[in-house]
Motif scaffolding. Structure first.
Motif, PDB file in Angstrom:
ATOM      1  N   ASP A 161      14.494 -11.572  -1.549  1.00 16.13           N
ATOM      2  CA  ASP A 161      14.451 -12.829  -0.801  1.00 16.13           C
ATOM      3  C   ASP A 161      13.570 -13.875  -1.454  1.00 16.13           C
ATOM      4  N   ASN A 162      12.921 -13.487  -2.565  1.00 21.58           N
ATOM      5  CA  ASN A 162      11.957 -14.432  -3.143  1.00 21.58           C
ATOM      6  C   ASN A 162      12.304 -14.841  -4.567  1.00 21.58           C
ATOM      7  N   PHE A 163      13.555 -14.650  -4.960  1.00 21.17           N
ATOM      8  CA  PHE A 163      13.974 -15.114  -6.277  1.00 21.17           C
ATOM      9  C   PHE A 163      14.582 -16.496  -6.100  1.00 21.17           C
ATOM     10  N   GLY A 191       3.374   5.347   1.086  1.00 25.76           N
ATOM     11  CA  GLY A 191       2.819   4.156   0.449  1.00 25.76           C
ATOM     12  C   GLY A 191       2.511   3.092   1.480  1.00 25.76           C
ATOM     13  N   GLY A 192       1.640   2.153   1.098  1.00 24.87           N
ATOM     14  CA  GLY A 192       1.262   1.096   2.044  1.00 24.87           C
ATOM     15  C   GLY A 192       1.437  -0.291   1.459  1.00 24.87           C
ATOM     16  N   GLY A 193       2.204  -0.386   0.374  1.00 29.51           N
ATOM     17  CA  GLY A 193       2.413  -1.677  -0.285  1.00 29.51           C
ATOM     18  C   GLY A 193       3.692  -2.365   0.183  1.00 29.51           C
ATOM     19  N   ASP A 194       4.012  -3.482  -0.461  1.00 29.44           N
ATOM     20  CA  ASP A 194       5.224  -4.236  -0.113  1.00 29.44           C
ATOM     21  C   ASP A 194       6.480  -3.383  -0.244  1.00 29.44           C
ATOM     22  N   SER A 195       6.523  -2.581  -1.314  1.00 32.78           N
ATOM     23  CA  SER A 195       7.738  -1.779  -1.534  1.00 32.78           C
ATOM     24  C   SER A 195       7.961  -0.807  -0.386  1.00 32.78           C
ATOM     25  N   ALA A 196       6.900  -0.122   0.038  1.00 31.13           N
ATOM     26  CA  ALA A 196       7.035   0.879   1.103  1.00 31.13           C
ATOM     27  C   ALA A 196       7.574   0.218   2.379  1.00 31.13           C
ATOM     28  N   LEU A 197       7.019  -0.935   2.724  1.00 29.16           N
ATOM     29  CA  LEU A 197       7.444  -1.588   3.968  1.00 29.16           C
ATOM     30  C   LEU A 197       8.843  -2.179   3.839  1.00 29.16           C
ATOM     31  N   GLN A 198       9.099  -2.826   2.712  1.00 33.09           N
ATOM     32  CA  GLN A 198      10.415  -3.441   2.543  1.00 33.09           C
ATOM     33  C   GLN A 198      11.517  -2.383   2.569  1.00 33.09           C
ATOM     34  N   GLU A 199      11.295  -1.306   1.836  1.00 33.45           N
ATOM     35  CA  GLU A 199      12.330  -0.269   1.777  1.00 33.45           C
ATOM     36  C   GLU A 199      12.369   0.525   3.085  1.00 33.45           C
ATOM     37  N   HIS A 247       0.599   6.621   5.101  1.00 32.22           N
ATOM     38  CA  HIS A 247      -0.352   5.855   4.283  1.00 32.22           C
ATOM     39  C   HIS A 247      -1.720   6.526   4.280  1.00 32.22           C
ATOM     40  N   ARG A 248      -2.322   6.563   3.095  1.00 30.42           N
ATOM     41  CA  ARG A 248      -3.557   7.336   2.930  1.00 30.42           C
ATOM     42  C   ARG A 248      -4.796   6.665   3.513  1.00 30.42           C
ATOM     43  N   ARG A 249      -4.677   5.392   3.859  1.00 25.96           N
ATOM     44  CA  ARG A 249      -5.845   4.670   4.408  1.00 25.96           C
ATOM     45  C   ARG A 249      -5.499   4.144   5.798  1.00 25.96           C
ATOM     46  N   GLU A 250      -6.380   3.250   6.334  1.00 23.65           N
ATOM     47  CA  GLU A 250      -6.041   2.697   7.657  1.00 23.65           C
ATOM     48  C   GLU A 250      -5.803   1.195   7.623  1.00 23.65           C
ATOM     49  N   LEU A 260      -3.032  -1.652   5.485  1.00 17.46           N
ATOM     50  CA  LEU A 260      -1.915  -1.726   4.539  1.00 17.46           C
ATOM     51  C   LEU A 260      -2.204  -2.728   3.423  1.00 17.46           C
ATOM     52  N   ARG A 261      -1.638  -2.468   2.271  1.00 13.01           N
ATOM     53  CA  ARG A 261      -1.734  -3.387   1.140  1.00 13.01           C
ATOM     54  C   ARG A 261      -0.630  -4.448   1.232  1.00 13.01           C
ATOM     55  N   ALA A 262       0.414  -4.119   1.970  1.00 15.39           N
ATOM     56  CA  ALA A 262       1.593  -5.002   2.048  1.00 15.39           C
ATOM     57  C   ALA A 262       1.224  -6.374   2.630  1.00 15.39           C
ATOM     58  N   ARG A 297       3.966  -8.331 -11.189  1.00 15.60           N
ATOM     59  CA  ARG A 297       5.028  -7.378 -10.865  1.00 15.60           C
ATOM     60  C   ARG A 297       6.117  -7.939  -9.955  1.00 15.60           C
ATOM     61  N   GLN A 298       6.574  -9.113 -10.269  1.00 10.08           N
ATOM     62  CA  GLN A 298       7.660  -9.716  -9.506  1.00 10.08           C
ATOM     63  C   GLN A 298       8.831  -9.946 -10.446  1.00 10.08           C
ATOM     64  N   ALA A 299      10.037  -9.877  -9.909  1.00 13.74           N
ATOM     65  CA  ALA A 299      11.222 -10.097 -10.740  1.00 13.74           C
ATOM     66  C   ALA A 299      11.163 -11.469 -11.400  1.00 13.74           C
TER      67      ALA A 299
HETATM   68  P1  NAP Z   1       1.504  -1.268  -4.787  1.00 13.07           P
HETATM   69  O1  NAP Z   1       1.330  -2.643  -4.253  1.00 13.07           O
HETATM   70  O2  NAP Z   1       0.699  -0.828  -5.957  1.00 13.07           O
HETATM   71  O3  NAP Z   1       1.247  -0.276  -3.569  1.00 13.07           O
HETATM   72  C1  NAP Z   1       1.242   1.093  -3.775  1.00 13.07           C
HETATM   73  C2  NAP Z   1       0.867   1.757  -2.469  1.00 13.07           C
HETATM   74  O4  NAP Z   1       0.938   3.165  -2.665  1.00 13.07           O
HETATM   75  C3  NAP Z   1      -0.548   1.421  -2.015  1.00 13.07           C
HETATM   76  O5  NAP Z   1      -0.560   1.227  -0.634  1.00 13.07           O
HETATM   77  C4  NAP Z   1      -1.331   2.656  -2.418  1.00 13.07           C
HETATM   78  O6  NAP Z   1      -2.355   2.963  -1.524  1.00 13.07           O
HETATM   79  C5  NAP Z   1      -0.294   3.754  -2.323  1.00 13.07           C
HETATM   80  N1  NAP Z   1      -0.555   4.846  -3.271  1.00 13.07           N
HETATM   81  C6  NAP Z   1      -0.794   4.764  -4.596  1.00 13.07           C
HETATM   82  N2  NAP Z   1      -0.921   5.983  -5.153  1.00 13.07           N
HETATM   83  C7  NAP Z   1      -0.773   6.867  -4.134  1.00 13.07           C
HETATM   84  C8  NAP Z   1      -0.791   8.267  -4.057  1.00 13.07           C
HETATM   85  N3  NAP Z   1      -0.981   9.040  -5.129  1.00 13.07           N
HETATM   86  N4  NAP Z   1      -0.579   8.849  -2.858  1.00 13.07           N
HETATM   87  C9  NAP Z   1      -0.369   8.086  -1.757  1.00 13.07           C
HETATM   88  N5  NAP Z   1      -0.330   6.741  -1.759  1.00 13.07           N
HETATM   89  C10 NAP Z   1      -0.528   6.131  -2.935  1.00 13.07           C
HETATM   90  O7  NAP Z   1       3.020  -0.982  -5.208  1.00 13.07           O
HETATM   91  P2  NAP Z   1       4.397  -1.595  -4.625  1.00 13.07           P
HETATM   92  O8  NAP Z   1       4.419  -1.583  -3.154  1.00 13.07           O
HETATM   93  O9  NAP Z   1       5.461  -0.869  -5.376  1.00 13.07           O
HETATM   94  O10 NAP Z   1       4.377  -3.099  -5.107  1.00 13.07           O
HETATM   95  C11 NAP Z   1       4.284  -3.411  -6.510  1.00 13.07           C
HETATM   96  C12 NAP Z   1       4.282  -4.916  -6.686  1.00 13.07           C
HETATM   97  O11 NAP Z   1       5.567  -5.437  -6.346  1.00 13.07           O
HETATM   98  C13 NAP Z   1       3.274  -5.629  -5.808  1.00 13.07           C
HETATM   99  O12 NAP Z   1       2.721  -6.694  -6.542  1.00 13.07           O
HETATM  100  C14 NAP Z   1       4.102  -6.153  -4.662  1.00 13.07           C
HETATM  101  O13 NAP Z   1       3.570  -7.319  -4.084  1.00 13.07           O
HETATM  102  C15 NAP Z   1       5.426  -6.423  -5.349  1.00 13.07           C
HETATM  103  N6  NAP Z   1       6.567  -6.338  -4.383  1.00 13.07           N
HETATM  104  C16 NAP Z   1       6.836  -7.455  -3.646  1.00 13.07           C
HETATM  105  C17 NAP Z   1       7.834  -7.429  -2.698  1.00 13.07           C
HETATM  106  C18 NAP Z   1       8.097  -8.660  -1.891  1.00 13.07           C
HETATM  107  O14 NAP Z   1       7.544  -9.683  -2.187  1.00 13.07           O
HETATM  108  N7  NAP Z   1       8.905  -8.609  -0.860  1.00 13.07           N
HETATM  109  C19 NAP Z   1       8.561  -6.244  -2.470  1.00 13.07           C
HETATM  110  C20 NAP Z   1       8.260  -5.136  -3.225  1.00 13.07           C
HETATM  111  C21 NAP Z   1       7.224  -5.185  -4.162  1.00 13.07           C
HETATM  112  P3  NAP Z   1      -3.694   2.065  -1.424  1.00 13.07           P
HETATM  113  O15 NAP Z   1      -3.275   0.842  -0.685  1.00 13.07           O
HETATM  114  O16 NAP Z   1      -4.625   2.944  -0.705  1.00 13.07           O
HETATM  115  O17 NAP Z   1      -4.114   1.793  -2.850  1.00 13.07           O
END
Ligand code: NAP
Length: 311
Positions: free
Chosen positions: A42-44, A144-152, A167-170, A172-174, A276-278
């Motif tokens: 949605d962000n390209f 996972g707690g990042g954008d990818s985890a929530l989006q997917e 998620h390992r913490r309390e 989210l990174r998302a 890390r964005q397309a």
């Molecule tokens: P990420 O932001 O690096 O998040 C990885 C998540 O996995 C973090 O919450 C991390 O926990 C957790 N994690 C890492 N190693 C782990 C382990 N061994 N066991 C359990 N949990 C673990 O990766 P991502 O979500 O793939 O995103 C990558 C980049 O793409 C980011 O810059 C993101 O903004 C972008 N992206 C954007 C969109 C969008 O804009 N819609 C969609 C997808 C991705 P901690 O939080 O505790 O470190």
């Protein structure tokens, strides 16, 4: 030559082809890279109503070929960058190139727990777009707690009855917009401070061993699917001992994307661990291609430069 068929590689190809550099692009095994396994993009810019990852890949591929990019659907197995022209070997051929753009990207990081490899494709997945369909009316977990985890995870609610984010913490990174969407979705729930320690089943995933990351207490929870979205690792194994890398294995490149070897450029997530964005990767592909063009022009006039130059 360009290695990689994600947004970085394909954008490099579009620019190189339009610059009459006669590019040859080797796709690698993961056609389209990570974007091709992303559901909704949605962000390209240029797609006000969003676009699916596979559609975006398809459009970029067509655009690159429209200007004369030659595409080789193969995997690179070895490179020699220490001698110029560089040698690139695929599973079935060998090539020489005067300039190389590396756009091999990054791949999903694995959990590294027992059962993860055993149940790959039988409940364990790194691609909701590819495998979500198999979990209709079932329960899945997304790690996972990042954008990818929530989006997917949100995408998986189209199929699954319940999607639990592990998620390992309390916190989210998302980003906030995905967090908002998650909160509004009744099928989604977060299991805070938890980690999967083992994936178990009989032919297919049936249970996971969850650990409370604060107390260490373990429990077994039934589930049908485990989708892992815990970040990425760069695909740089091919370049070990030839190109400078940082401690995590990302290629080191200067602001103009020159690596430690003149004539070799890095584009996209193979060196970018920040954005890390397309769209960012596409931008890097453009820049690498423009620098390759300058390099080739200089090569013609001045010959190959000092190989000891470091970024
Ligand atoms: P990420 O932001 O690096 O998040 C990885 C998540 O996995 C973090 O919450 C991390 O926990 C957790 N994690 C890492 N190693 C782990 C382990 N061994 N066991 C359990 N949990 C673990 O990766 P991502 O979500 O793939 O995103 C990558 C980049 O793409 C980011 O810059 C993101 O903004 C972008 N992206 C954007 C969109 C969008 O804009 N819609 C969609 C997808 C991705 P901690 O939080 O505790 O470190």
């Amino acid at each position: 030559m360009i290695i990689g068929s994600g947004p970085a590689g394909l954008t490099a190809a579009i620019y190189a082809a339009r610059g009459f550099l006669n590019p040859l692009l080797i796709t690698g095994n993961e056609l389209g890279g990570q974007i091709a396994t992303t559901t909704d993009v949605d962000n390209f810019p240029g797609f006000p109503n969003g676009v699916t990852g596979p559609e975006l890949y398809d459009q970029m591929q067509k655009q690159a070929e429209r200007f004369g990019t030659r595409t080789v659907f193969d995997e690179v197995v070895a490179v020699d960058l220490l001698h110029h022209p560089f040698k690139i070997r695929t599973t079935s051929d060998e090539f020489e190139t005067k300039a190389l753009i590396i756009a091999t990207g990054a791949s999903p990081r694995k959990l590294g727990v027992p059962g993860e490899n055993e149940f790959l494709g039988r409940g364990v997945s790194y691609c909701a777009t590819c495998d979500g369909f198999f979990f209709r009316n079932k329960e899945v977990m997304v790690v996972g707690g990042g954008d990818s985890a929530l989006q997917e995870g949100l995408f998986l609610t189209k199929f699954a009855n319940r999607v639990r984010i592990i998620h390992r913490r309390e916190s989210l990174r998302a980003g906030p917009s995905l967090q908002e969407r998650m909160k509004k979705n009744e099928k989604m729930q977060v299991v805070w401070n938890s980690a999967i320690r083992e994936i178990q089943g009989n032919g297919a995933v049936q249970t996971v061993k969850l650990e409370d990351t604060r107390t260490g207490a373990q429990s077994e929870t039934p589930v049908s699917g485990v989708f892992v979205y815990i970040g990425h690792e760069p695909n740089t194994g091919l370049f070990k001992d030839q190109l400078a890398m940082d401690h995590e294995g990302y290629l080191i490149a200067d602001a103009r994307l020159h690596t430690s070897i003149p004539g070799v450029f890095a584009a996209g997530e193979v060196h970018d661990k920040v954005f890390r964005q397309a769209i960012a990767s596409a931008g890097y592909g453009c820049m690498a291609s423009m620098e390759a063009e300058k390099f080739l022009a200089e090569l013609e006039h001045n010959g190959y430069p000092d190989a000891n130059r470091q970024p």
